[in-house]
Design a protein around this motif. Structure first.
Motif, PDB file in Angstrom:
ATOM      1  N   GLY A  60       3.543  -0.315  -8.514  1.00 14.17           N
ATOM      2  CA  GLY A  60       2.310  -0.620  -7.786  1.00 14.17           C
ATOM      3  C   GLY A  60       2.280  -1.977  -7.123  1.00 14.17           C
ATOM      4  N   ASP A  63       3.034  -2.093  -3.291  1.00 13.01           N
ATOM      5  CA  ASP A  63       1.945  -1.480  -2.519  1.00 13.01           C
ATOM      6  C   ASP A  63       0.738  -2.394  -2.439  1.00 13.01           C
ATOM      7  N   VAL A  64       0.397  -3.022  -3.550  1.00 16.13           N
ATOM      8  CA  VAL A  64      -0.766  -3.923  -3.575  1.00 16.13           C
ATOM      9  C   VAL A  64      -0.503  -5.154  -2.720  1.00 16.13           C
ATOM     10  N   ASP A  67      -0.786  -3.847   0.910  1.00 16.98           N
ATOM     11  CA  ASP A  67      -2.124  -3.363   1.240  1.00 16.98           C
ATOM     12  C   ASP A  67      -3.071  -3.742   0.102  1.00 16.98           C
ATOM     13  N   GLN A  69      -6.045  -3.326  -0.392  1.00 15.28           N
ATOM     14  CA  GLN A  69      -7.062  -2.339  -0.739  1.00 15.28           C
ATOM     15  C   GLN A  69      -6.617  -1.435  -1.885  1.00 15.28           C
ATOM     16  N   ARG A  70      -5.363  -1.434  -2.214  1.00 11.73           N
ATOM     17  CA  ARG A  70      -4.869  -0.616  -3.324  1.00 11.73           C
ATOM     18  C   ARG A  70      -5.034  -1.301  -4.667  1.00 11.73           C
ATOM     19  N   SER A  74      -5.536   0.684  -8.402  1.00  8.92           N
ATOM     20  CA  SER A  74      -4.528   0.360  -9.413  1.00  8.92           C
ATOM     21  C   SER A  74      -5.174  -0.185 -10.676  1.00  8.92           C
ATOM     22  N   TYR A 102      -6.823   6.753 -10.501  1.00  8.65           N
ATOM     23  CA  TYR A 102      -6.263   6.099  -9.324  1.00  8.65           C
ATOM     24  C   TYR A 102      -6.525   6.940  -8.079  1.00  8.65           C
ATOM     25  N   PHE A 106      -9.020   5.902  -5.005  1.00  8.09           N
ATOM     26  CA  PHE A 106      -8.385   5.768  -3.690  1.00  8.09           C
ATOM     27  C   PHE A 106      -9.047   6.694  -2.674  1.00  8.09           C
TER      28      PHE A 106
END
Length: 113
Positions: A60, A63-64, A67, A69-70, A74, A102, A106
């Motif tokens: 994760g 990705d965080v 972006d 927004q993730r 998470s 999650y 999302f």
């Protein structure tokens, strides 16, 4: 995707699974009645949640970082995973619940945009 990549992934997955499963299965046969509640049993019980949390962070984090927004989905998945495992001591239920949390958070965030 190349067939070689898929075969290597499958092979690594099977070997990893057997590397973790076989010592526990062979050790359980040697003792009558399976593993007892001792220090080794507590360590083996905690390996499941530790590996799931480590996989969550490792998979994760990129990705965080790409972006932001993730981060909220998470954190929701990780928090629910931890709470459910603490209450049930079932890594399967905790992992599935964390993944669903999650996905739901999302999806709600995408619908709000």
């Amino acid at each position: 995707m190349s067939t070689d990549v898929i075969l290597v992934c499958l092979l690594v997955g099977v070997v990893n699974y057997l590397f973790r499963y076989l010592p526990l299965r062979i050790g359980a046969r040697r003792t009558s009645g399976g593993l007892k509640s001792g220090p080794l049993s507590r360590v083996l019980d905690s390996i499941g949640i530790a590996s799931i949390c480590a996989l969550l962070v490792v998979s994760g984090a990129p990705d965080v970082m790409r972006d932001p927004q993730r981060l909220l989905p998470s954190l929701a998945g990780f928090t629910l995973l931890t709470l459910i495992f603490w209450r049930t001591k079932s890594i399967i239920i905790a992992t599935l619940t964390g993944a669903v949390a999650y996905g739901l958070v999302f999806k709600v965030m995408l619908m709000a945009v």
